[in-house]
Design a protein around this motif. Structure first.
Motif, PDB file in Angstrom:
ATOM      1  N   GLU A  54       0.824  -1.204   0.000  1.00  0.00           N
ATOM      2  CA  GLU A  54       0.000   0.000   0.000  1.00  0.00           C
ATOM      3  C   GLU A  54       0.864   1.262   0.000  1.00  0.00           C
ATOM      4  O   GLU A  54       0.433   2.317  -0.444  1.00  0.00           O
ATOM      5  N   ARG A  55       2.080   1.133   0.519  1.00  0.00           N
ATOM      6  CA  ARG A  55       2.993   2.276   0.587  1.00  0.00           C
ATOM      7  C   ARG A  55       4.053   2.213  -0.509  1.00  0.00           C
ATOM      8  O   ARG A  55       5.122   2.799  -0.375  1.00  0.00           O
ATOM      9  N   SER A  56       3.753   1.544  -1.609  1.00  0.00           N
ATOM     10  CA  SER A  56       4.757   1.277  -2.639  1.00  0.00           C
ATOM     11  C   SER A  56       5.321   2.550  -3.270  1.00  0.00           C
ATOM     12  O   SER A  56       6.437   2.540  -3.791  1.00  0.00           O
ATOM     13  N   GLY A  58       5.871   5.379  -1.588  1.00  0.00           N
ATOM     14  CA  GLY A  58       6.371   6.266  -0.554  1.00  0.00           C
ATOM     15  C   GLY A  58       5.250   7.068   0.074  1.00  0.00           C
ATOM     16  O   GLY A  58       4.083   6.955  -0.317  1.00  0.00           O
ATOM     17  N   HIS A  59       5.594   7.899   1.034  1.00  0.00           N
ATOM     18  CA  HIS A  59       4.575   8.707   1.718  1.00  0.00           C
ATOM     19  C   HIS A  59       4.730  10.163   1.313  1.00  0.00           C
ATOM     20  O   HIS A  59       5.817  10.727   1.401  1.00  0.00           O
ATOM     21  N   PRO A  60       3.642  10.805   0.870  1.00  0.00           N
ATOM     22  CA  PRO A  60       3.751  12.177   0.371  1.00  0.00           C
ATOM     23  C   PRO A  60       4.127  13.206   1.428  1.00  0.00           C
ATOM     24  O   PRO A  60       4.538  14.317   1.082  1.00  0.00           O
ATOM     25  N   LEU A  61       4.006  12.869   2.707  1.00  0.00           N
ATOM     26  CA  LEU A  61       4.356  13.816   3.760  1.00  0.00           C
ATOM     27  C   LEU A  61       5.730  13.550   4.366  1.00  0.00           C
ATOM     28  O   LEU A  61       6.164  14.275   5.266  1.00  0.00           O
ATOM     29  N   ALA A  62       6.432  12.546   3.848  1.00  0.00           N
ATOM     30  CA  ALA A  62       7.696  12.125   4.465  1.00  0.00           C
ATOM     31  C   ALA A  62       8.767  13.204   4.418  1.00  0.00           C
ATOM     32  O   ALA A  62       9.646  13.234   5.279  1.00  0.00           O
ATOM     33  N   SER A  63       8.701  14.097   3.448  1.00  0.00           N
ATOM     34  CA  SER A  63       9.737  15.134   3.335  1.00  0.00           C
ATOM     35  C   SER A  63       9.461  16.347   4.206  1.00  0.00           C
ATOM     36  O   SER A  63      10.318  17.215   4.351  1.00  0.00           O
ATOM     37  N   THR A  64       8.268  16.395   4.813  1.00  0.00           N
ATOM     38  CA  THR A  64       7.899  17.594   5.568  1.00  0.00           C
ATOM     39  C   THR A  64       7.562  17.328   7.028  1.00  0.00           C
ATOM     40  O   THR A  64       7.387  18.275   7.795  1.00  0.00           O
ATOM     41  N   THR A  65       7.471  16.067   7.430  1.00  0.00           N
ATOM     42  CA  THR A  65       7.169  15.756   8.825  1.00  0.00           C
ATOM     43  C   THR A  65       7.671  14.357   9.146  1.00  0.00           C
ATOM     44  O   THR A  65       8.204  13.649   8.283  1.00  0.00           O
ATOM     45  N   THR A  66       7.494  13.939  10.383  1.00  0.00           N
ATOM     46  CA  THR A  66       7.914  12.605  10.809  1.00  0.00           C
ATOM     47  C   THR A  66       6.822  11.599  10.474  1.00  0.00           C
ATOM     48  O   THR A  66       5.684  11.717  10.949  1.00  0.00           O
ATOM     49  N   VAL A  67       7.158  10.628   9.647  1.00  0.00           N
ATOM     50  CA  VAL A  67       6.225   9.563   9.279  1.00  0.00           C
ATOM     51  C   VAL A  67       6.797   8.245   9.781  1.00  0.00           C
ATOM     52  O   VAL A  67       7.941   7.895   9.462  1.00  0.00           O
ATOM     53  N   VAL A  68       6.012   7.516  10.562  1.00  0.00           N
ATOM     54  CA  VAL A  68       6.441   6.225  11.083  1.00  0.00           C
ATOM     55  C   VAL A  68       5.508   5.147  10.543  1.00  0.00           C
ATOM     56  O   VAL A  68       4.291   5.217  10.720  1.00  0.00           O
ATOM     57  N   ALA A  69       6.079   4.153   9.876  1.00  0.00           N
ATOM     58  CA  ALA A  69       5.296   3.042   9.344  1.00  0.00           C
ATOM     59  C   ALA A  69       5.101   1.992  10.430  1.00  0.00           C
ATOM     60  O   ALA A  69       6.067   1.513  11.030  1.00  0.00           O
ATOM     61  N   VAL A  70       3.846   1.653  10.686  1.00  0.00           N
ATOM     62  CA  VAL A  70       3.507   0.614  11.656  1.00  0.00           C
ATOM     63  C   VAL A  70       2.517  -0.337  10.968  1.00  0.00           C
ATOM     64  O   VAL A  70       1.312  -0.278  11.202  1.00  0.00           O
ATOM     65  N   PRO A  71       3.004  -1.190  10.070  1.00  0.00           N
ATOM     66  CA  PRO A  71       2.096  -2.059   9.319  1.00  0.00           C
ATOM     67  C   PRO A  71       1.423  -3.094  10.218  1.00  0.00           C
ATOM     68  O   PRO A  71       2.089  -3.935  10.814  1.00  0.00           O
ATOM     69  N   VAL A  72       0.107  -3.003  10.317  1.00  0.00           N
ATOM     70  CA  VAL A  72      -0.640  -3.937  11.169  1.00  0.00           C
ATOM     71  C   VAL A  72      -0.558  -5.347  10.619  1.00  0.00           C
ATOM     72  O   VAL A  72      -0.394  -6.314  11.363  1.00  0.00           O
ATOM     73  N   PHE A  73      -0.667  -5.474   9.308  1.00  0.00           N
ATOM     74  CA  PHE A  73      -0.564  -6.768   8.638  1.00  0.00           C
ATOM     75  C   PHE A  73       0.530  -6.698   7.587  1.00  0.00           C
ATOM     76  O   PHE A  73       0.879  -5.619   7.111  1.00  0.00           O
ATOM     77  N   ALA A  74       0.996  -7.848   7.169  1.00  0.00           N
ATOM     78  CA  ALA A  74       1.993  -7.901   6.105  1.00  0.00           C
ATOM     79  C   ALA A  74       1.358  -7.753   4.728  1.00  0.00           C
ATOM     80  O   ALA A  74       2.007  -7.370   3.772  1.00  0.00           O
ATOM     81  N   ASP A  75       0.071  -8.072   4.615  1.00  0.00           N
ATOM     82  CA  ASP A  75      -0.567  -8.108   3.282  1.00  0.00           C
ATOM     83  C   ASP A  75      -2.010  -7.623   3.381  1.00  0.00           C
ATOM     84  O   ASP A  75      -2.936  -8.326   3.046  1.00  0.00           O
ATOM     85  N   ALA A  76      -2.182  -6.384   3.819  1.00  0.00           N
ATOM     86  CA  ALA A  76      -3.528  -5.896   4.119  1.00  0.00           C
ATOM     87  C   ALA A  76      -4.136  -5.047   3.016  1.00  0.00           C
ATOM     88  O   ALA A  76      -5.033  -4.266   3.271  1.00  0.00           O
ATOM     89  N   ALA A  77      -3.642  -5.159   1.794  1.00  0.00           N
ATOM     90  CA  ALA A  77      -4.141  -4.317   0.708  1.00  0.00           C
ATOM     91  C   ALA A  77      -5.639  -4.498   0.519  1.00  0.00           C
ATOM     92  O   ALA A  77      -6.221  -5.519   0.878  1.00  0.00           O
ATOM     93  N   GLN A 167      -5.847   5.163  -6.835  1.00  0.00           N
ATOM     94  CA  GLN A 167      -4.543   4.687  -6.382  1.00  0.00           C
ATOM     95  C   GLN A 167      -4.326   3.209  -6.673  1.00  0.00           C
ATOM     96  O   GLN A 167      -3.251   2.795  -7.101  1.00  0.00           O
ATOM     97  N   PHE A 168      -5.359   2.392  -6.414  1.00  0.00           N
ATOM     98  CA  PHE A 168      -5.191   0.944  -6.520  1.00  0.00           C
ATOM     99  C   PHE A 168      -5.782   0.352  -7.786  1.00  0.00           C
ATOM    100  O   PHE A 168      -5.671  -0.845  -8.013  1.00  0.00           O
ATOM    101  N   GLY A 169      -6.465   1.181  -8.577  1.00  0.00           N
ATOM    102  CA  GLY A 169      -7.040   0.649  -9.802  1.00  0.00           C
ATOM    103  C   GLY A 169      -8.243  -0.232  -9.580  1.00  0.00           C
ATOM    104  O   GLY A 169      -8.508  -1.151 -10.347  1.00  0.00           O
ATOM    105  N   ILE A 170      -8.996   0.033  -8.503  1.00  0.00           N
ATOM    106  CA  ILE A 170     -10.200  -0.750  -8.259  1.00  0.00           C
ATOM    107  C   ILE A 170     -11.204  -0.504  -9.366  1.00  0.00           C
ATOM    108  O   ILE A 170     -11.938  -1.385  -9.776  1.00  0.00           O
ATOM    109  N   GLY A 171     -11.208   0.709  -9.875  1.00  0.00           N
ATOM    110  CA  GLY A 171     -12.132   1.048 -10.961  1.00  0.00           C
ATOM    111  C   GLY A 171     -13.283   1.893 -10.459  1.00  0.00           C
ATOM    112  O   GLY A 171     -13.787   1.702  -9.357  1.00  0.00           O
TER     113      GLY A 171
END
Length: 230
Positions: A54-56, A58-77, A167-171
């Motif tokens: 889901e974060r493939s 990158g994060h759009p706010l990463a250059s302007t603030t502190t972003v911490v990734a805490v993935p709840v699941f390994a495959d939660a798309a 973002q994900f092409g769900i349609g």
């Protein structure tokens, strides 16, 4: 105009919570305009609950603030939810030990932030909903207010789905959206009530569940200091 579809200050729907401390939303996208009514922007801390897929980009706010990734699941798309899983099954899964430890991490980060903390997943509904519910339950917020905050996301889901479609092409077509289980397109009260029931039924309640999941009592103290208004 691109803007977050499910952004709110938790204080706007939960009485007794200090404003400008805990925000929740769907995932920020590149090109989003600065949201109104949430200053300063960006927040001091962003807790991103999404998985690596889901974060493939990158994060759009990463250059302007502190972003911490805490993935709840390994495959939660979103495709995993659209494949036939139930809300009850998903929420039960989120209380298992490995996911529980991630929620402990997320709430701990919120307690340590020195400014507004934004927690989000993709829709700002399931993983975000449990994170916010845990923080509120730990500081003693009444159950009905936790549920009322959670179900507000239903109103935002059409906008959330439109953003995730891009973002994900769900349609954008009705046929594609129709393939997603109806309950996934809402934030039904029974989903978060199931979580609250589990915490209430745990010997010692939510604080004992928190401790068993690896949470520290000092974090609960800091949460109360940061979140409770007066």
């Amino acid at each position: 105009m691109n803007t977050l579809a499910n952004l709110r200050d938790v204080a706007s729907s939960v009485p007794g919570i200090r404003s400008g401390v805990l925000w929740r939303s769907d995932a920020p996208h590149e090109g989003d305009v600065t949201p109104e009514g949430h200053e300063p922007w960006p927040p001091a801390l962003v807790v991103d609950l999404r998985d690596d897929g889901e974060r493939s980009h990158g994060h759009p706010l990463a250059s302007t603030t502190t972003v911490v990734a805490v993935p709840v699941f390994a495959d939660a798309a979103i495709q995993a939810q659209a494949a036939g899983g139930t809300m009850r099954g998903l929420y039960a899964r989120m209380l298992e030990a490995d996911a529980a430890a991630r929620f402990v991490e997320a709430v701990t980060l919120i307690s340590e932030s020195d400014g507004p903390a934004l927690v989000h997943c993709s829709a700002g509904k399931d993983r975000t909903g449990v994170t916010v519910a845990l923080a509120l339950a730990l500081i003693g917020v009444e159950r009905r207010h936790i549920v009322e905050d959670y179900v507000l996301t239903t109103e935002a889901m059409p906008g959330v789905i439109a953003r995730m479609s891009r973002q994900f092409g769900i349609g954008d077509g009705a046929a594609n959206v129709a393939e997603i289980p109806e309950e996934v397109l809402r934030a039904p009260a029974y989903a978060i009530e199931q979580v609250l029931d589990t915490w209430d039924a745990h010997p010692g309640g939510v604080e004992a569940w928190w401790t068993q999941a690896g949470g520290a009592s000092a974090v609960v103290t800091r949460l109360k200091e940061r979140l409770l208004d007066g």
